[in-house]
Design an enzyme around this catalytic site. Structure first.
Site, PDB file in Angstrom:
ATOM      1  N   ARG A 168      -7.659  -0.252  -6.573  1.00 37.50           N
ATOM      2  CA  ARG A 168      -7.870   0.841  -5.617  1.00 37.50           C
ATOM      3  C   ARG A 168      -8.126   2.120  -6.423  1.00 37.50           C
ATOM      4  O   ARG A 168      -7.432   2.367  -7.409  1.00 37.50           O
ATOM      5  CB  ARG A 168      -6.652   0.999  -4.684  1.00 37.50           C
ATOM      6  CG  ARG A 168      -6.449  -0.258  -3.818  1.00 37.50           C
ATOM      7  CD  ARG A 168      -5.567  -0.018  -2.632  1.00 37.50           C
ATOM      8  NE  ARG A 168      -6.165   0.900  -1.681  1.00 37.50           N
ATOM      9  CZ  ARG A 168      -5.501   1.438  -0.656  1.00 37.50           C
ATOM     10  NH1 ARG A 168      -4.228   1.130  -0.462  1.00 37.50           N
ATOM     11  NH2 ARG A 168      -6.092   2.275   0.175  1.00 37.50           N
ATOM     12  N   ARG A 228       0.858  -1.184   0.000  1.00 34.41           N
ATOM     13  CA  ARG A 228       0.000   0.000   0.000  1.00 34.41           C
ATOM     14  C   ARG A 228       0.894   1.234   0.000  1.00 34.41           C
ATOM     15  O   ARG A 228       2.102   1.118   0.179  1.00 34.41           O
ATOM     16  CB  ARG A 228      -1.026  -0.009   1.144  1.00 34.41           C
ATOM     17  CG  ARG A 228      -0.631  -0.619   2.431  1.00 34.41           C
ATOM     18  CD  ARG A 228       0.492   0.052   3.131  1.00 34.41           C
ATOM     19  NE  ARG A 228       0.257   1.474   3.286  1.00 34.41           N
ATOM     20  CZ  ARG A 228       1.173   2.384   3.396  1.00 34.41           C
ATOM     21  NH1 ARG A 228       2.470   2.054   3.352  1.00 34.41           N
ATOM     22  NH2 ARG A 228       0.891   3.647   3.548  1.00 34.41           N
ATOM     23  N   ASP A 280      -1.891  10.927  -2.064  1.00 33.76           N
ATOM     24  CA  ASP A 280      -2.305   9.846  -2.964  1.00 33.76           C
ATOM     25  C   ASP A 280      -2.718  10.382  -4.326  1.00 33.76           C
ATOM     26  O   ASP A 280      -2.651   9.664  -5.327  1.00 33.76           O
ATOM     27  CB  ASP A 280      -3.435   9.051  -2.314  1.00 33.76           C
ATOM     28  CG  ASP A 280      -2.906   8.306  -1.110  1.00 33.76           C
ATOM     29  OD1 ASP A 280      -2.451   7.173  -1.271  1.00 33.76           O
ATOM     30  OD2 ASP A 280      -2.853   8.908  -0.022  1.00 33.76           O
ATOM     31  N   ASN A 329      -5.272  12.580   0.595  1.00 33.00           N
ATOM     32  CA  ASN A 329      -4.345  11.762   1.379  1.00 33.00           C
ATOM     33  C   ASN A 329      -5.151  11.009   2.431  1.00 33.00           C
ATOM     34  O   ASN A 329      -6.374  11.160   2.534  1.00 33.00           O
ATOM     35  CB  ASN A 329      -3.258  12.636   2.017  1.00 33.00           C
ATOM     36  CG  ASN A 329      -2.101  11.815   2.546  1.00 33.00           C
ATOM     37  OD1 ASN A 329      -1.575  10.945   1.832  1.00 33.00           O
ATOM     38  ND2 ASN A 329      -1.695  12.018   3.785  1.00 33.00           N
ATOM     39  N   LYS A 330      -4.474  10.201   3.211  1.00 35.34           N
ATOM     40  CA  LYS A 330      -5.127   9.336   4.202  1.00 35.34           C
ATOM     41  C   LYS A 330      -6.128  10.099   5.057  1.00 35.34           C
ATOM     42  O   LYS A 330      -5.853  11.231   5.476  1.00 35.34           O
ATOM     43  CB  LYS A 330      -4.038   8.687   5.067  1.00 35.34           C
ATOM     44  CG  LYS A 330      -4.520   7.728   6.118  1.00 35.34           C
ATOM     45  CD  LYS A 330      -5.397   6.631   5.566  1.00 35.34           C
ATOM     46  CE  LYS A 330      -4.750   5.828   4.470  1.00 35.34           C
ATOM     47  NZ  LYS A 330      -5.703   4.954   3.754  1.00 35.34           N
ATOM     48  N   GLN A 362      -1.355   2.585   9.832  1.00 39.68           N
ATOM     49  CA  GLN A 362      -0.098   2.662   9.059  1.00 39.68           C
ATOM     50  C   GLN A 362       0.987   3.432   9.810  1.00 39.68           C
ATOM     51  O   GLN A 362       2.175   3.165   9.626  1.00 39.68           O
ATOM     52  CB  GLN A 362      -0.348   3.339   7.701  1.00 39.68           C
ATOM     53  CG  GLN A 362      -1.151   2.506   6.725  1.00 39.68           C
ATOM     54  CD  GLN A 362      -2.628   2.859   6.774  1.00 39.68           C
ATOM     55  OE1 GLN A 362      -3.156   3.223   7.821  1.00 39.68           O
ATOM     56  NE2 GLN A 362      -3.316   2.719   5.661  1.00 39.68           N
TER      57      GLN A 362
HETATM   58  O1  MRU Z   1      -4.390   3.368   2.111  1.00 35.84           O
HETATM   59  P1  MRU Z   1      -2.903   3.505   1.948  1.00 35.84           P
HETATM   60  O2  MRU Z   1      -2.124   3.013   3.103  1.00 35.84           O
HETATM   61  O3  MRU Z   1      -2.444   2.980   0.602  1.00 35.84           O
HETATM   62  O4  MRU Z   1      -2.733   5.074   1.863  1.00 35.84           O
HETATM   63  C1  MRU Z   1      -1.484   5.684   1.832  1.00 35.84           C
HETATM   64  C2  MRU Z   1      -1.627   7.065   2.277  1.00 35.84           C
HETATM   65  O5  MRU Z   1      -2.647   7.690   2.152  1.00 35.84           O
HETATM   66  C3  MRU Z   1      -0.539   7.702   2.946  1.00 35.84           C
HETATM   67  O6  MRU Z   1      -1.064   8.817   3.614  1.00 35.84           O
HETATM   68  C4  MRU Z   1       0.571   8.185   2.244  1.00 35.84           C
HETATM   69  O7  MRU Z   1       0.918   9.344   2.892  1.00 35.84           O
HETATM   70  C5  MRU Z   1       0.438   8.639   0.866  1.00 35.84           C
HETATM   71  S1  MRU Z   1       2.029   8.653   0.296  1.00 35.84           S
HETATM   72  C6  MRU Z   1       2.111   7.204  -0.575  1.00 35.84           C
END
Ligand code: MRU
Length: 360
Positions: free
Chosen positions: A91, A51, A240, A250-251, A199
């Site tokens: 995804r 991921r 992302d 982002n997350k 994470q």
């Molecule tokens: O769902 P994930 O673990 O794939 O998401 C990753 C993220 O959103 C992270 O925040 C990350 O900072 C993005 S950088 C690849």
């Protein structure tokens, strides 16, 4: 990066096999995942064995190269298009997934596609390798640009995992921390736990421990309090997907942190390689946000006292959950976009400059 004295990449190719670091068992175990089957690679992306935007992009690129090897000469095009479709559906939010697939698709067609399957197979693997190498190179460069933003003695906040496990190597948000740390700056990283998948607690903390960077894991909702007490002087997250106007997906939880930072006057930076920009999407409200299983909120996995990994329910059996995996932070809350070519304003003009610089 080095684990137990061995250099690893998060996504690698070894003798005809795609090799990944199996992330769901970290930090309790370190094990590799291997396959020659693109369908297994797609499942690994979907279930988050791998991921993080950059790592997903490189995995998809190598998986499509695997598909060209699995494709019969008699139905090369049909097989490879179906593989592209399956991989693209794993995804929805991380832009790098589509960038990785596009790089390999272009190489296949430039090499003659179905009319020259042998050349197309070779070109696909070369393109996947080049994509992965560029991801690692860009992340290292992000580290050198971003390290200039961090001062000796600072507390630095981060969210989720945007370290080397989220890319092929180095990472985006953590790369400046690694470069600054290696140059002798003393930093203390405040690592959000990052519910529901953890994470931060599971991956970022493990990475920082491996590099010897001082850090503490905090519950996600402790951030505002600690920031208001002067513990945190800057925040860097990954991304992302970046829209044309500089909005950041982002997350989940990133947006709230950006609001708190603006309120407190703490600089909030977002680090990413230019492959994370989606030139087709004008603003963040158009970015598709992945909705994941509610069981990720209702259950968690950890190690019990005998060392076994166990899955336990954290809410009552009747309780329902809602689980959006990402949020959008408006560009107006971001103090700088840190990329492989430098640091830019979070705006349409800044994103245009990043895209132009990436082409040189
Ligand atoms: O769902 P994930 O673990 O794939 O998401 C990753 C993220 O959103 C992270 O925040 C990350 O900072 C993005 S950088 C690849």
């Amino acid at each position: 990066m080095i684990v137990d004295g061995h250099p690893y990449r998060t996504v690698d190719w070894d003798n005809g096999e795609l090799v990944l670091i199996d992330q769901p068992v970290l930090p309790h175990r370190f094990q590799l995942w291997r396959s020659q089957d693109y369908r297994e690679a797609a499942e690994a992306i979907r279930t988050m064995v791998v991921r993080g935007a950059g790592a997903i992009g490189a995995t998809a690129a190598y998986a499509l190269a695997l598909a060209t090897r699995q494709a019969p000469d008699t139905d090369f095009e049909g097989f490879v298009s179906e593989a592209s479709r399956v991989l693209a559906a794993t995804r929805p939010t991380a832009q790098n997934l589509f960038a990785g697939l596009a790089a390999v698709q272009a190489a296949i067609s430039d090499a003659g596609g179905a009319s020259k399957p042998a050349s197309a197979r070779e070109a696909a693997l070369e393109a996947a390798r080049a994509y992965a190498n560029e991801d690692a190179r860009a992340c290292e460069a992000i580290g050198h640009h971003g390290a200039s933003l961090l001062q000796d003695g600072w507390g630095v906040g981060t969210h989720c995992n945007a370290g080397w496990l989220a890319f092929v190597d180095w990472g985006s948000a953590l790369s400046p921390v690694y470069v600054a740390h290696r140059s002798g700056k003393r930093l203390k990283v405040y690592v959000d736990e990052t519910r529901p998948r953890g994470q931060g607690a599971r991956l970022t903390a493990w990475e920082l421990a491996g590099e010897g960077v001082e850090h503490v894991v905090i519950a996600d909702n402790a951030f505002g309090h600690l920031a208001s007490r002067g513990e945190i002087q800057a925040v860097i997250t990954g991304a992302d997907r970046i829209a044309r106007n500089g909005d950041v997906a982002n997350k989940i939880g990133t947006f709230g942190h950006a609001v708190i930072c603006r309120h407190l006057g703490i600089p909030f930076y977002v680090a990413f390689p230019s492959s994370t920009i989606d030139p087709q999407t004008s603003s963040g409200d158009l970015i598709p946000i992945e909705e994941r299983s509610q069981d990720e909120v209702r259950w968690t996995v950890g190690q019990d006292e005998s060392g076994d990994l166990r899955r336990v329910r954290t809410v009552g059996p009747e309780t329902q959950a809602c689980n959006p995996a990402f949020d959008v932070t408006p560009a107006t809350l971001v103090d700088g976009l840190v990329t492989e070519t430098g640091i830019y304003p979070a705006s349409t003009e800044g994103v245009s400059r990043i895209l132009a610089a990436a082409q040189n």
